[in-house]
Design an enzyme around this catalytic site. Structure first.
Site, PDB file in Angstrom:
ATOM      1  N   ARG A  44       0.824  -1.212   0.000  1.00  0.00           N
ATOM      2  CA  ARG A  44       0.000   0.000   0.000  1.00  0.00           C
ATOM      3  C   ARG A  44       0.857   1.260   0.000  1.00  0.00           C
ATOM      4  O   ARG A  44       0.442   2.302  -0.519  1.00  0.00           O
ATOM      5  CB  ARG A  44      -0.951  -0.029   1.197  1.00  0.00           C
ATOM      6  CG  ARG A  44      -2.102  -0.979   0.945  1.00  0.00           C
ATOM      7  CD  ARG A  44      -2.920  -1.322   2.153  1.00  0.00           C
ATOM      8  NE  ARG A  44      -3.844  -2.395   1.772  1.00  0.00           N
ATOM      9  CZ  ARG A  44      -4.295  -3.334   2.585  1.00  0.00           C
ATOM     10  NH1 ARG A  44      -3.902  -3.352   3.849  1.00  0.00           N
ATOM     11  NH2 ARG A  44      -5.113  -4.271   2.150  1.00  0.00           N
ATOM     12  N   TYR A  68      -6.939  -1.222  -6.493  1.00  0.00           N
ATOM     13  CA  TYR A  68      -6.104  -2.407  -6.224  1.00  0.00           C
ATOM     14  C   TYR A  68      -5.279  -2.279  -4.948  1.00  0.00           C
ATOM     15  O   TYR A  68      -5.164  -1.224  -4.365  1.00  0.00           O
ATOM     16  CB  TYR A  68      -5.243  -2.810  -7.412  1.00  0.00           C
ATOM     17  CG  TYR A  68      -4.317  -1.830  -8.077  1.00  0.00           C
ATOM     18  CD1 TYR A  68      -3.799  -0.719  -7.449  1.00  0.00           C
ATOM     19  CD2 TYR A  68      -3.932  -2.068  -9.401  1.00  0.00           C
ATOM     20  CE1 TYR A  68      -2.927   0.136  -8.099  1.00  0.00           C
ATOM     21  CE2 TYR A  68      -3.064  -1.222 -10.066  1.00  0.00           C
ATOM     22  CZ  TYR A  68      -2.569  -0.115  -9.404  1.00  0.00           C
ATOM     23  OH  TYR A  68      -1.708   0.721 -10.067  1.00  0.00           O
ATOM     24  N   GLU A  69      -4.775  -3.454  -4.526  1.00  0.00           N
ATOM     25  CA  GLU A  69      -4.037  -3.617  -3.265  1.00  0.00           C
ATOM     26  C   GLU A  69      -4.827  -3.109  -2.065  1.00  0.00           C
ATOM     27  O   GLU A  69      -4.298  -2.466  -1.155  1.00  0.00           O
ATOM     28  CB  GLU A  69      -2.654  -2.969  -3.365  1.00  0.00           C
ATOM     29  CG  GLU A  69      -1.795  -3.710  -4.393  1.00  0.00           C
ATOM     30  CD  GLU A  69      -0.349  -3.316  -4.390  1.00  0.00           C
ATOM     31  OE1 GLU A  69       0.204  -3.101  -3.284  1.00  0.00           O
ATOM     32  OE2 GLU A  69       0.237  -3.238  -5.485  1.00  0.00           O
ATOM     33  N   GLY A  70      -6.112  -3.418  -2.100  1.00  0.00           N
ATOM     34  CA  GLY A  70      -7.040  -3.003  -1.060  1.00  0.00           C
ATOM     35  C   GLY A  70      -7.787  -1.773  -1.497  1.00  0.00           C
ATOM     36  O   GLY A  70      -7.206  -0.691  -1.608  1.00  0.00           O
TER      37      GLY A  70
END
Length: 379
Positions: free
Chosen positions: A243, A362-364
């Site tokens: 993140r 993306y990536e959470g």
């Protein structure tokens, strides 16, 4: 408390910015239009030592820290967010998966080729029914003697079509769901490992994103990273670091679009004066400058918290939320400020706007970041 970059960090920023402007900018529109990945330029980044910035030299790294890495991703993404995310996945998600779980022999074997050798790493967690709910994975790994047999498929795998190594999360005990998740390293050319559909995307078009498919894929037992059942824990820790990379990508996009708009407002004249002489536009730029500054400070805090061994999960979630929202806000305003020109590819901001949107997903997703942040508030 010093909010300025050190001399070393400022030199790194200058070096990467010059590389991005001189090498990446000339072909970035064509790469976006053709969805072509510049492997030669990526390898120049490897030769510059960028991919291994936050890792120890014994593993092929540069002995730097996560702020060095965040600065580099930001500067690459100011010009080419597609290369920015490819870089981030190699360093944060692939590199983090290995670094957070492997023994010394595995680190040297699986990190060095990516951090200093120019090989591409990838990260296989997301599945068609397991996005934000990473515990919903159904890819399985069955142990048979001295190897595991993997069956399943991952989707939206960045670097997938080009990867030399992929960190794959699979269930060794499916009945335990997320507690039965384990991590495996699969190498290119392994029988049963194939690339499926290559995605045609709205943004980050030069980044290569695909399905990765495992059909009776035989993986040596020594390619299990960590212990069986550790996979979910490793994935969540790795995503915290990832993140920071996506936050840096978002900040880079915001900074790049802001600078294009700033120069345009100074050059373009309407009604007998430069556009920036219109108070509305000048005030709007002042607001965007504040948005970018607050995002930058949060990113640098998260990066330093990680580098100095402090808890950083919440700071990383805040940085991801602020920086990627900044990317979307600044690029949208930049397109508007440039008027008809903002809608044209030659001015870059329309591409940056398309690139910005995925950073919120993306990536959470940013909704997941709010869940993480709010969860910490009410403990």
């Amino acid at each position: 408390m010093n909010f300025e970059l050190s001399e070393k960090e400022a030199l790194l920023q200058k070096k990467v910015r010059e590389f991005a402007e001189e090498k990446l900018l000339p072909g970035v529109i064509e790469r976006d239009e053709t969805s072509s990945y510049p492997i030669d330029l990526y390898r120049e980044m490897v030769d510059m030592g960028l991919i291994g910035l936050p890792y120890e030299k014994e593993y092929g790294g540069q002995g730097g820290n996560y702020l060095d890495y965040a600065i580099a991703v930001k500067e690459i993404s100011r010009v080419d967010a597609s290369l920015g995310i490819s870089f981030s996945v190699c360093t944060s998600l692939y590199g983090g998966s290995v670094y957070n779980s492997a023994n010394e022999e595995q680190k040297k074997k699986f990190l060095k080729p990516v951090l200093e050798g120019g090989a591409l790493g990838s990260f296989g967690l997301t599945e068609p029914n397991a996005g934000s709910d990473a515990g919903g994975c159904v890819t399985v790994a069955e142990k048979k003697g001295d190897h595991y047999v993997l069956n399943g498929a991952k989707c939206f795998t960045t670097n997938g079509p080009l990867c030399d190594y992929i960190a794959v999360y699979a269930l060794t005990q499916p009945e335990l769901k997320s507690k039965g998740l384990s991590l495996f390293l699969v190498e290119k050319g392994t029988p049963g490992f194939t690339i499926g559909k290559v995605e045609n995307k709205m943004g980050i078009r030069a980044a290569q994103v695909s399905e990765t498919i495992f059909t009776d894929c035989v993986v040596p037992a020594e390619n299990l990273l960590g212990k069986e059942g550790d996979g979910f824990k490793i994935a969540m820790k790795t995503l915290d670091g990832g993140r920071i990379g996506v936050a840096a990508q978002g900040l880079g996009i915001a900074e790049g679009a802001f600078e294009i708009a700033r120069k345009y407002l100074m050059k373009r004249e309407q009604f007998g004066k430069p556009l920036y002489k219109n108070q509305y536009l000048a005030f709007k730029m002042a607001e965007l400058e504040c948005v970018i500054d607050q995002a930058r400070l949060m990113l640098y805090k998260a990066a330093m918290d990680k580098s100095e061994g402090r808890p950083y999960s919440i700071a990383a979630a805040k940085a991801k939320l602020l920086c990627t929202n900044a990317a979307m806000q600044v690029t949208t305003e930049a397109v508007q400020m440039l008027g008809g020109n903002g809608f044209m590819k030659d001015y870059h901001v329309e591409r940056m706007m398309r690139d910005a949107k995925i950073t919120q997903i993306y990536e959470g997703t940013n909704e997941i970041q709010k869940l993480i942040i709010s969860g910490a508030l009410f403990k």
